[in-house]
Design a protein around this motif. Structure first.
Motif, PDB file in Angstrom:
ATOM      1  N   TYR A 175      13.440   6.116 -12.821  1.00 31.45           N
ATOM      2  CA  TYR A 175      12.089   6.169 -12.252  1.00 31.45           C
ATOM      3  C   TYR A 175      11.447   5.319 -12.721  1.00 31.45           C
ATOM      4  N   ARG A 178       8.289   9.080 -16.880  1.00 26.92           N
ATOM      5  CA  ARG A 178       8.896   8.301 -15.916  1.00 26.92           C
ATOM      6  C   ARG A 178       8.987   6.549 -16.089  1.00 26.92           C
ATOM      7  N   PHE A 226       4.683   7.556  -9.291  1.00 30.56           N
ATOM      8  CA  PHE A 226       5.541   7.562  -9.437  1.00 30.56           C
ATOM      9  C   PHE A 226       5.109   9.765  -8.449  1.00 30.56           C
ATOM     10  N   ARG A 286       9.441   2.091 -12.313  1.00 28.23           N
ATOM     11  CA  ARG A 286       9.140   0.935 -11.360  1.00 28.23           C
ATOM     12  C   ARG A 286       7.994  -0.214 -11.723  1.00 28.23           C
ATOM     13  N   TRP A 311      13.586   9.911  -7.228  1.00 34.73           N
ATOM     14  CA  TRP A 311      13.383   8.523  -8.083  1.00 34.73           C
ATOM     15  C   TRP A 311      13.376   7.175  -6.897  1.00 34.73           C
ATOM     16  N   GLU A 340       6.565  13.338  -6.999  1.00 40.43           N
ATOM     17  CA  GLU A 340       7.537  14.193  -7.128  1.00 40.43           C
ATOM     18  C   GLU A 340       7.036  15.379  -6.311  1.00 40.43           C
ATOM     19  N   SER A 397      11.746   2.016  -8.095  1.00 36.69           N
ATOM     20  CA  SER A 397      12.992   2.542  -8.859  1.00 36.69           C
ATOM     21  C   SER A 397      13.932   1.528  -9.154  1.00 36.69           C
TER      22      SER A 397
END
Length: 364
Positions: free
Chosen positions: A331, A325, A115, A333, A84, A117, A349
């Motif tokens: 999320y 996202r 993003f 941005r 996040w 992950e 985020s």
């Protein structure tokens, strides 16, 4: 998200030994691949510099090749991490990486929404959206390689947990008296079924003088450090002790799968990673262990299969992650404009779902 509705992305795969970057198109074409050694011992700043450099090169190559401009950047990284806020918390194979705001750092350099992950969740997204777990509401992806990791889809949604550690299936205990895992805990699946565990047990055989074939292979390789591949070669050459190591590793993964079937009732388990890729019998043993250990109904339902994607799984998985996202407030941005900066607006985020956390705790 259907691949046809997606926009191209710039995908980055950060590993302990190598950084990869590529352009991923909506039709799942992975092109303009670039790679560079991670050299993690040089610290976060140097590694982030390399990430940004090869990503910028891929973006420039895409422009020269006439490919569509990527709408954002997806980074697959070892965990634990905070997706996040885009922060790498404390990965064991990246020295000095403690609460590193990787997504912000890359976004600032590249000027694209970025993003972050965990690598196994990225792989799960690739297989769930486009691969062997497509159309399943309940699915598990397990990678059996240097370590054992995973990603989980439950009732049609990725299962993350408040600390984003859901899916760390390699750290489920399967043997109370088993060997110590890399995280210091005893009897985890990773401590028995991973490539690291196989190599450890091979070295123990050498120390005890119980594997003459493995000893010959090591000598022929100039004293090379024992790894899972050498243990496999000795097993293929008829070394019964090395064969037993692999058989125990297969059963460990199978016991893990049976436990997951009982706990989560999945429709499909996708088993990938280098060990599974080179030893497909692993999936057969997993199927057998599920049939003998899990509840009959869930055992009959679950399908055990190989992944559609192999080396590109951690790149392709960024396609749905970035596209989805970008439109998810949890999320989202945004690059700071000069006006925003003057008002004290920060890059990053919004809070994690449920209010978020100021600091993720380390997994215990």
């Amino acid at each position: 998200m259907d691949a046809g509705a997606a926009q191209p992305v710039l995908a980055i795969d950060l590993g302990g030994t190598q950084i990869r970057a590529a352009h991923v198109a909506p039709d799942l074409t992975v092109s303009l691949r670039r790679a560079v050694a991670t050299d993690g011992a040089e610290g976060p700043d140097a590694v982030i510099g390399r990430i940004c450099a090869i990503a910028a090169q891929v973006r420039e190559d895409a422009g020269r090749s006439g490919l569509a401009e990527p709408v954002g950047v997806g980074i697959s990284s070892p965990g634990p991490l905070d997706p996040w806020r885009g922060i790498v918390v404390l990965p064991p194979n990246l020295p000095g990486w403690i609460d590193i705001p990787l997504a912000d750092r890359v976004q600032e350099r590249l000027g694209l929404p970025t993003f972050l992950e965990r690598d196994t969740n990225v792989a799960m997204m690739a297989e769930w959206r486009y691969g062997s777990a497509r159309n399943a509401d309940d699915a598990i992806y397990i990678t059996v390689s240097t370590g054992i990791g995973g990603g989980i889809i439950a009732r049609g949604e990725p299962l993350q947990g408040p600390d984003n550690t859901a899916g760390e299936v390699g750290h489920i205990t399967i043997d109370l008296d088993g060997p110590i895992c890399g995280d210091g805990m005893q009897g985890h699946a990773e401590a028995i079924g991973s490539g690291t565990a196989i190599a450890r047990d091979g070295r123990l055989l050498l120390e005890r003088g119980e594997s003459p074939i493995l000893a010959k292979l090591v000598a022929a390789a100039g004293g090379r450090e024992v790894d899972a591949a050498l243990v496999a070669a000795a097993a293929d050459a008829g070394d019964s002790a090395c064969t037993a190591i692999y058989e125990r590793a297969y059963v460990a993964v199978g016991v893990l799968c049976a436990s997951l079937v009982n706990a989560l009732n999945p429709q499909v388990i996708v088993i990938g990673g280098s060990i599974a890729e080179h030893h497909p019998v692993l999936r057969e043993v997993a199927r057998s262990e599920i049939d003998s250990r899990a509840f009959p109904g869930p055992a009959r339902r679950v399908r055990v299969t190989s992944p559609r994607f192999t080396d590109d799984v951690s790149l392709i998985g960024s396609l749905p992650i970035v596209n989805e996202r970008m439109h998810d407030p949890a999320y989202r941005r945004a690059t700071i404009s000069s006006d925003d900066s003057s008002r004290g607006v920060t890059v990053g985020s919004l809070a994690a779902p449920g209010g978020g956390q100021d600091q993720l705790e380390e997994p215990r």
